[in-house]
Write a protein that holds these residues in place. Structure first.
Motif, short mmCIF file in Angstrom:
data_model
loop_
_atom_site.label_atom_id
_atom_site.label_comp_id
_atom_site.label_asym_id
_atom_site.label_seq_id
_atom_site.Cartn_x
_atom_site.Cartn_y
_atom_site.Cartn_z
N PRO A 64 0.81 -1.23 0.00
CA PRO A 64 0.00 0.00 0.00
C PRO A 64 0.84 1.27 0.00
O PRO A 64 0.54 2.22 -0.74
CB PRO A 64 -0.83 -0.14 1.29
CG PRO A 64 -0.98 -1.62 1.46
CD PRO A 64 0.34 -2.18 1.04
N ALA A 65 1.89 1.30 0.81
CA ALA A 65 2.75 2.49 0.84
C ALA A 65 3.45 2.69 -0.50
O ALA A 65 3.61 3.83 -0.98
CB ALA A 65 3.78 2.37 1.97
N GLU A 66 3.87 1.60 -1.13
CA GLU A 66 4.52 1.67 -2.43
C GLU A 66 3.56 2.21 -3.49
O GLU A 66 3.92 3.07 -4.31
CB GLU A 66 5.03 0.29 -2.84
CG GLU A 66 5.85 0.25 -4.09
CD GLU A 66 7.27 0.78 -3.90
OE1 GLU A 66 7.89 1.14 -4.91
OE2 GLU A 66 7.73 0.83 -2.75
N ILE A 67 2.34 1.71 -3.47
CA ILE A 67 1.33 2.17 -4.43
C ILE A 67 0.99 3.63 -4.20
O ILE A 67 0.81 4.40 -5.15
CB ILE A 67 0.08 1.27 -4.35
CG1 ILE A 67 0.42 -0.17 -4.75
CG2 ILE A 67 -1.03 1.83 -5.22
CD1 ILE A 67 1.03 -0.32 -6.13
N ASP A 68 0.91 4.04 -2.94
CA ASP A 68 0.68 5.44 -2.61
C ASP A 68 1.73 6.34 -3.27
O ASP A 68 1.42 7.35 -3.89
CB ASP A 68 0.74 5.64 -1.09
CG ASP A 68 -0.64 5.85 -0.50
OD1 ASP A 68 -1.60 6.08 -1.26
OD2 ASP A 68 -0.76 5.79 0.73
N GLU A 69 3.00 5.95 -3.09
CA GLU A 69 4.10 6.74 -3.65
C GLU A 69 3.98 6.84 -5.16
O GLU A 69 4.15 7.93 -5.74
CB GLU A 69 5.43 6.13 -3.25
CG GLU A 69 6.63 6.90 -3.79
CD GLU A 69 7.96 6.23 -3.49
OE1 GLU A 69 9.01 6.83 -3.82
OE2 GLU A 69 7.96 5.10 -2.95
N LEU A 70 3.70 5.72 -5.81
CA LEU A 70 3.60 5.72 -7.27
C LEU A 70 2.46 6.60 -7.76
O LEU A 70 2.62 7.38 -8.72
CB LEU A 70 3.44 4.29 -7.78
CG LEU A 70 4.66 3.37 -7.58
CD1 LEU A 70 4.28 1.93 -7.86
CD2 LEU A 70 5.81 3.82 -8.46
N LEU A 71 1.31 6.48 -7.12
CA LEU A 71 0.16 7.29 -7.53
C LEU A 71 0.43 8.78 -7.33
O LEU A 71 0.05 9.61 -8.17
CB LEU A 71 -1.08 6.86 -6.76
CG LEU A 71 -1.68 5.50 -7.16
CD1 LEU A 71 -2.80 5.10 -6.22
CD2 LEU A 71 -2.18 5.52 -8.61
N GLN A 72 1.10 9.12 -6.24
CA GLN A 72 1.42 10.53 -6.00
C GLN A 72 2.38 11.06 -7.05
O GLN A 72 2.35 12.24 -7.39
CB GLN A 72 2.02 10.69 -4.60
CG GLN A 72 1.01 10.53 -3.48
CD GLN A 72 1.65 10.44 -2.10
OE1 GLN A 72 2.81 10.79 -1.91
NE2 GLN A 72 0.88 9.97 -1.12
#
Length: 326
Positions: A64-72
């Motif tokens: 989830p944290a990795e996906i958050d970073e990518l989306l941002q």
């Protein structure tokens, strides 16, 4: 000099804004696909890949944290590679309902349904011999391997993968997977085929990242000879006829001629894969102060676009997104 007649090409290069105005090709975050290596079992695991600075294997709970970073950063697609705890002769972890890519897909889709999940569909990470199919008397069996690849693709689609990306280079893999997906009710799931995949020396660091090095021999009987250019069009044509929706050219940096050929010949999205060895060479040179990493990477990825790529699979995706933001 007043009587000389010649073209004034430099008029369009006089300032940064002028150069921006007339620039023909652009790289954007919409072009980028970021590969992720997912491991089983351990919690809060970030295992650095020594040969790929900045790239890590990560555990499911960190997704989830990795996906958050990518989306941002504006990156909208990931390519998933699984690193299982256990392997066997037939790669059963690849097509288990709770296989690592399937579990990672579920985590991502539950957390961020909008993120596009591309599932790498192969057996090499899951087999104890490291080859992309079933082995008999030292040979990789084509048709028997197709059955397992179809099972893998269907399990990945069931888990919520948006795109199936078969990378095994077995003959007939696209038509077998298309038929299997359709039979299982996944008519809407496209296939991003590794249509043109060379038996390249540039994959070395990936073997560490995915723990997928062959335990004997090599993959030259099913991946393409780097000396062959026309063969690439035969491979791509077969995949189009069999139902591929995207065509990948891998590697890309030293195969721009092939990438350009595929773009001219076929009217589907073409994907450049900037592979691990290409990535690691740039990183190593930059760390030694021999090159300007940002300028080299942006120039390279612009070359992919200029050669005809619509999309780029790249380990530099995060860096590029940050650089484009300024």
């Amino acid at each position: 000099m007043k009587d000389l007649q010649f073209k004034r090409h430099r008029r369009l290069r006089q300032s940064a804004f002028m150069r921006d105005l007339v620039r023909e090709y652009h790289v954007s975050t919409d072009d980028l696909i970021y590969p992720l290596f997912i491991v089983e079992g351990a919690e809060k695991l970030r295992n650095p890949i020594s040969s790929m600075p900045g790239v890590e294997q990560i555990s499911l709970d960190l997704l989830p944290a990795e996906i958050d970073e990518l989306l941002q950063l504006g990156i909208k697609a990931v390519l998933l590679f699984g690193v299982p705890n256990e392997k066997d002769a037939v790669g059963s972890g690849a097509y288990h309902t709770h296989g690592i890519i399937q579990e990672a897909t579920r985590v991502i889709k539950q957390y961020a349904p909008e993120m596009l999940v591309i599932a790498d569909t192969c057996l090499c990470e899951y087999t104890d011999h490291g080859h992309c199919g079933v082995i008999s008397n030292g040979d990789v069996l084509n048709d028997e391997s197709l059955e397992l690849l179809v099972k893998t693709a269907v399990r990945q689609a069931e888990a919520g993968a948006d795109i199936i990306a078969p990378s095994n280079m077995m003959d007939g893999f696209v038509t077998a997977i298309r038929h299997g997906l359709d039979e299982a009710g996944f008519h809407h799931v496209p296939i991003m085929s590794y249509a043109v995949k060379y038996a390249s020396a540039f994959y070395g660091p990936f073997r560490e990242a995915a723990d997928s090095a062959p335990q004997f021999g090599d993959r030259k009987t099913y991946q393409m000879d780097p000396a062959n250019r026309r063969e690439a069009l035969r491979e791509a044509a077969s995949d189009i006829e069999e139902g591929a929706d995207f065509l990948i050219v891998k590697p890309s940096m030293v195969y721009l001629d092939v990438l350009s050929d595929v773009r001219r010949e076929f009217n589907v999205p073409v994907v450049a894969y900037h592979v691990s060895g290409e990535f690691s060479m740039v990183k190593a040179a930059a760390q030694n102060g021999w090159i300007d990493e940002k300028q080299i990477v942006l120039e390279t990825h612009t070359a992919f676009k200029r050669a005809g790529a619509d999309l780029i699979i790249t380990y530099f995706a995060k860096d590029i997104a940050r650089w484009l933001r300024g």
